[in-house]
Design a protein around this motif. Structure first.
Motif, PDB file in Angstrom:
ATOM      1  N   PHE A  43       1.098   5.475  -0.180  1.00 23.91           N
ATOM      2  CA  PHE A  43       0.413   6.769  -0.120  1.00 23.91           C
ATOM      3  C   PHE A  43       1.323   7.740  -0.831  1.00 23.91           C
ATOM      4  O   PHE A  43       2.350   8.145  -0.270  1.00 23.91           O
ATOM      5  CB  PHE A  43       0.232   7.232   1.328  1.00 23.91           C
ATOM      6  CG  PHE A  43      -0.688   6.378   2.150  1.00 23.91           C
ATOM      7  CD1 PHE A  43      -2.071   6.463   1.982  1.00 23.91           C
ATOM      8  CD2 PHE A  43      -0.192   5.496   3.084  1.00 23.91           C
ATOM      9  CE1 PHE A  43      -2.932   5.689   2.746  1.00 23.91           C
ATOM     10  CE2 PHE A  43      -1.038   4.716   3.862  1.00 23.91           C
ATOM     11  CZ  PHE A  43      -2.412   4.811   3.687  1.00 23.91           C
ATOM     12  N   THR A  62      -2.483  12.492   8.885  1.00 24.48           N
ATOM     13  CA  THR A  62      -1.931  11.369   8.127  1.00 24.48           C
ATOM     14  C   THR A  62      -0.788  10.687   8.873  1.00 24.48           C
ATOM     15  O   THR A  62      -0.269   9.676   8.427  1.00 24.48           O
ATOM     16  CB  THR A  62      -1.407  11.808   6.735  1.00 24.48           C
ATOM     17  OG1 THR A  62      -0.280  12.677   6.922  1.00 24.48           O
ATOM     18  CG2 THR A  62      -2.464  12.520   5.935  1.00 24.48           C
ATOM     19  N   LYS A  89      -6.686  -1.348   8.148  1.00 26.37           N
ATOM     20  CA  LYS A  89      -7.638  -0.564   7.358  1.00 26.37           C
ATOM     21  C   LYS A  89      -7.838  -1.153   5.964  1.00 26.37           C
ATOM     22  O   LYS A  89      -8.872  -0.914   5.339  1.00 26.37           O
ATOM     23  CB  LYS A  89      -7.178   0.892   7.286  1.00 26.37           C
ATOM     24  CG  LYS A  89      -7.417   1.604   8.605  1.00 26.37           C
ATOM     25  CD  LYS A  89      -6.902   3.023   8.588  1.00 26.37           C
ATOM     26  CE  LYS A  89      -7.158   3.706   9.914  1.00 26.37           C
ATOM     27  NZ  LYS A  89      -6.362   4.916  10.076  1.00 26.37           N
ATOM     28  N   VAL A  90      -6.875  -1.898   5.473  1.00 25.48           N
ATOM     29  CA  VAL A  90      -7.099  -2.611   4.208  1.00 25.48           C
ATOM     30  C   VAL A  90      -8.131  -3.721   4.439  1.00 25.48           C
ATOM     31  O   VAL A  90      -9.059  -3.917   3.644  1.00 25.48           O
ATOM     32  CB  VAL A  90      -5.781  -3.197   3.654  1.00 25.48           C
ATOM     33  CG1 VAL A  90      -6.054  -4.169   2.514  1.00 25.48           C
ATOM     34  CG2 VAL A  90      -4.857  -2.076   3.180  1.00 25.48           C
ATOM     35  N   THR A 130      -2.459   0.529   8.861  1.00 32.52           N
ATOM     36  CA  THR A 130      -2.768   0.502   7.429  1.00 32.52           C
ATOM     37  C   THR A 130      -3.224  -0.905   7.039  1.00 32.52           C
ATOM     38  O   THR A 130      -4.209  -1.066   6.296  1.00 32.52           O
ATOM     39  CB  THR A 130      -1.525   0.923   6.614  1.00 32.52           C
ATOM     40  OG1 THR A 130      -1.123   2.220   7.061  1.00 32.52           O
ATOM     41  CG2 THR A 130      -1.811   0.955   5.130  1.00 32.52           C
ATOM     42  N   THR A 138     -11.226   0.295   4.415  1.00 35.61           N
ATOM     43  CA  THR A 138     -11.001   1.754   4.435  1.00 35.61           C
ATOM     44  C   THR A 138      -9.996   2.142   3.356  1.00 35.61           C
ATOM     45  O   THR A 138     -10.144   3.176   2.708  1.00 35.61           O
ATOM     46  CB  THR A 138     -10.461   2.186   5.814  1.00 35.61           C
ATOM     47  OG1 THR A 138     -11.329   1.672   6.800  1.00 35.61           O
ATOM     48  CG2 THR A 138     -10.377   3.687   5.938  1.00 35.61           C
ATOM     49  N   TYR A 139      -8.940   1.336   3.182  1.00 35.78           N
ATOM     50  CA  TYR A 139      -7.935   1.618   2.160  1.00 35.78           C
ATOM     51  C   TYR A 139      -7.960   0.541   1.090  1.00 35.78           C
ATOM     52  O   TYR A 139      -8.111  -0.651   1.400  1.00 35.78           O
ATOM     53  CB  TYR A 139      -6.521   1.639   2.758  1.00 35.78           C
ATOM     54  CG  TYR A 139      -6.235   2.787   3.695  1.00 35.78           C
ATOM     55  CD1 TYR A 139      -6.819   4.041   3.517  1.00 35.78           C
ATOM     56  CD2 TYR A 139      -5.345   2.616   4.740  1.00 35.78           C
ATOM     57  CE1 TYR A 139      -6.535   5.080   4.385  1.00 35.78           C
ATOM     58  CE2 TYR A 139      -5.057   3.661   5.615  1.00 35.78           C
ATOM     59  CZ  TYR A 139      -5.661   4.892   5.431  1.00 35.78           C
ATOM     60  OH  TYR A 139      -5.387   5.925   6.280  1.00 35.78           O
ATOM     61  N   LYS A 183       0.862  -1.194   0.000  1.00 38.55           N
ATOM     62  CA  LYS A 183       0.000   0.000   0.000  1.00 38.55           C
ATOM     63  C   LYS A 183       0.893   1.236   0.000  1.00 38.55           C
ATOM     64  O   LYS A 183       1.717   1.425   0.910  1.00 38.55           O
ATOM     65  CB  LYS A 183      -0.900  -0.002   1.258  1.00 38.55           C
ATOM     66  CG  LYS A 183      -1.690   1.281   1.439  1.00 38.55           C
ATOM     67  CD  LYS A 183      -2.730   1.470   0.367  1.00 38.55           C
ATOM     68  CE  LYS A 183      -3.364   2.840   0.410  1.00 38.55           C
ATOM     69  NZ  LYS A 183      -4.167   3.106  -0.791  1.00 38.55           N
TER      70      LYS A 183
END
Ligand SMILES: Nc1ncnc2c1ncn2[C@@H]1O[C@H](COP(=O)(O)OP(=O)(O)OP(=O)(O)O)[C@@H](O)[C@H]1O
Length: 542
Positions: free
Chosen positions: A37, A426, A71-72, A68, A76-77, A35
């Motif tokens: 950003f 963030t 959240k995957v 993260t 969410t991501y 992932k």
């Protein structure tokens, strides 16, 4: 440790031995998960397997990618292309569609618990279906009975009709966990716990893990636990995955690893002074801070002094007053008593946070995520907010000088990314906390009041924060640190005051500033009668 672990958490082994849940395929299998950003790679080709009936811990420095990953899973991501995620052998569509985790039997307990304080316990348990629009048709009588049955099943004593705001922190965490349990549905695959014990005293964490252990004891449900607490992980988890800078550093069975090995895997090196406190001469300065007859919440007439350059710890069980002393001294809670600082005495009944700031008294609360920072502003704006006028006076109005001042602080406090322009929201949770500490410590403080200063902060940053506190103390700053983290108190304090029922139970100095001695004194505070209140200052070995 092994005996305790097996007694407390023999779920996987005993379930396997009993032939329960013969399905040994991983409950969760992640492979090739990346992932990004923008230019930042938060997760880099991560592989992970969670086995049935196990508690699997996810460890890593602040910003290493733990949230993260979670959240995957929750959708969410969206991960970068190339990842596969399977639950019980079935591939999840990626990105995971909203709410899809429920259909495959995954539920989440987030660090902020996501409870609505003004609603009742049962309403909170049924929040998902109420939000989904089935609220008007809920039969609350039956729901209260179902909630009571759920609590009874897990041996938890909570009134389903109570309002959540009236519960203790531990009860709130239990409600969040049992809500996640009830949301698992028939699939009962995986409960994801994101630092669920971070705001709890150690003894209450045990209660929570009893519930988790019971849950996974069916041999097929598993738990994925994010934690920074090494002893918690070694005690309650079966297996560990360590992330560093988004990459998997290692997978280990907790039975065959040690805290030292995990620490070096997490930070990529040993962390000095992590378990033993460097010897430090007793503070010799004058008592510049005098607290007299402090009464706030359960705290009942507490008096103590803090010398120039001294670090005084306050500890005790939840409800002992450990959470109340500092907001009372700062003027953030209604209190009585006096605080004398460099000869000037304040009546605490009239104290306000603004007066405290003017006197260079700094208070860093425990719940920094909620109280600490503005998520939509940059790190620079957050850090300079309380001192803007003064800073501009000192440095002139040049934005460049302001930025380089903040860049220096960000480096000193190891905030990552070390970019003053990054949006505060963030940053990973731990890095937000470091930025908040930097914000308050920069302003030439005279007295620093810290509530649980390293909760949610990784082992490496924790050591850096301890060193920073010691440096400030060496420069003559007086520090009071209220905490239930005995290891932390042993490492930073010159003196530790143990409270019980709002009164001084014990005062530890010298060789007694030791993690195990502090823990023993706190346990003793539950059985021994409290020391009679004495309005004279707390003295060594009082
Ligand atoms: N929405 C976002 N936009 C940009 N960068 C992000 C975003 N979310 C996370 N990051 C970055 O991704 C990296 C991983 O962050 P993450 O929150 O997963 O770390 P963590 O391991 O959970 O940390 P902590 O222990 O502090 O909670 C960090 O560098 C963070 O700043």
């Amino acid at each position: 440790m092994t005996d305790t672990r097996e007694a407390r958490l023999g779920s996987a082994a005993s379930a396997a031995a009993a032939g329960v849940g013969a399905d040994t395929a991983p409950v969760l299998r992640i492979s090739g998960l990346t992932k990004r950003f923008g230019g930042l790679t938060a997760l880099d080709d991560v592989d992970l397997e969670v086995r049935p009936g196990q508690v699997h811990a996810l460890l890593g420095e602040n910003g290493s990618g733990k949230s993260t990953l979670i959240k995957v899973l929750s959708g969410t991501y969206a991960p970068d292309p190339g990842a596969t995620i399977e639950v019980r052998g079935d591939r999840l569509p990626l990105p995971v569609p909203p709410g899809h985790f429920r259909r495959v039997g995954i539920s989440f307990v987030h660090q902020d618990l996501a409870l609505v304080p003004s609603l009742g316990v049962t309403e909170n348990l049924r929040l998902a279906s109420v939000v989904a629009g089935r609220g008007p048709f809920v039969r609350w009588g039956a729901e209260h009975r179902a909630a009571a049955a759920l609590f009874e099943r897990y041996g938890v004593d909570i009134d389903p009709r109570a309002r959540v705001e009236a519960l203790t922190d531990t009860q709130k965490a239990l409600v969040a966990i049992l809500r996640a349990v009830s949301e698992l549905g028939d699939e009962r695959s995986l409960i994801v716990l994101d630092e669920p014990t971070v705001f709890l005293p150690p003894d209450d964490a045990d209660l929570l893990f009893r519930v988790v252990k019971d849950l996974v004891s069916d041999g097929r449900t598993s738990a994925l636990l994010v934690s920074h607490d090494m002893s918690e992980v070694l005690e309650y988890a079966d297996r560990v995955t360590v992330l560093r800078a988004g990459r998997v550093q290692a997978h280990r069975d907790t039975a065959t690893t040690t805290a030292d090995e995990l620490v070096s895997l997490i930070v990529g090196r040993g962390v000095e002074g992590q378990t033993t406190r460097a010897s430090r001469p007793a503070a010799t300065g004058d008592a510049v801070v005098r607290v007299r007859d402090l009464t706030v919440g359960p705290v009942d007439g507490l008096s103590f002094d803090v010398a120039d350059g001294e670090v005084v710890g306050i500890t005790g069980l939840a409800g002992s007053g450990v959470e109340d002393v500092l907001p009372g001294l700062y003027g953030a809670r209604t209190a009585t008593g006096t605080l004398t600082l460099d000869g000037a005495t304040t009546d605490l009944a009239r104290a306000t946070p603004a007066d405290s700031i003017a006197r260079h008294v700094v208070y860093v609360p425990a719940d920094r995520k909620r109280e600490g920072g503005a998520l939509t502003l940059s790190v620079e704006q957050n850090v300079t907010l309380p001192v803007l006028g003064r800073l501009r006076g000192l440095l002139g109005l040049s934005p460049a000088r302001e930025r380089s001042h903040v860049a220096g602080l960000v480096r000193e406090y190891d905030v990552r990314p070390a970019d003053p322009a990054a949006l505060f929201g963030t940053l990973s949770g731990g890095n937000q906390q470091k930025a908040v500490l930097a914000k308050w410590m920069q302003d030439d403080p005279r007295l620093v009041l810290l509530q649980e200063p390293t909760q949610g902060i990784d082992v490496g940053a924790r050591a850096a924060i301890f060193a920073m506190l010691r440096r400030s103390a060496d420069q003559g700053v007086s520090i009071v640190c209220a905490s239930t983290d005995h290891d932390q108190l042993a490492q930073v304090c010159d003196r530790v005051v143990v409270l019980a029922h709002g009164r001084v139970h014990d005062v530890l100095t010298g060789d007694r500033i030791d993690r195990d001695v502090i823990a023993a004194a706190v346990v003793a505070s539950t059985v021994d009668p409290p020391t009679p209140v004495d309005s004279s200052p707390v003295k060594e070995n009082a």
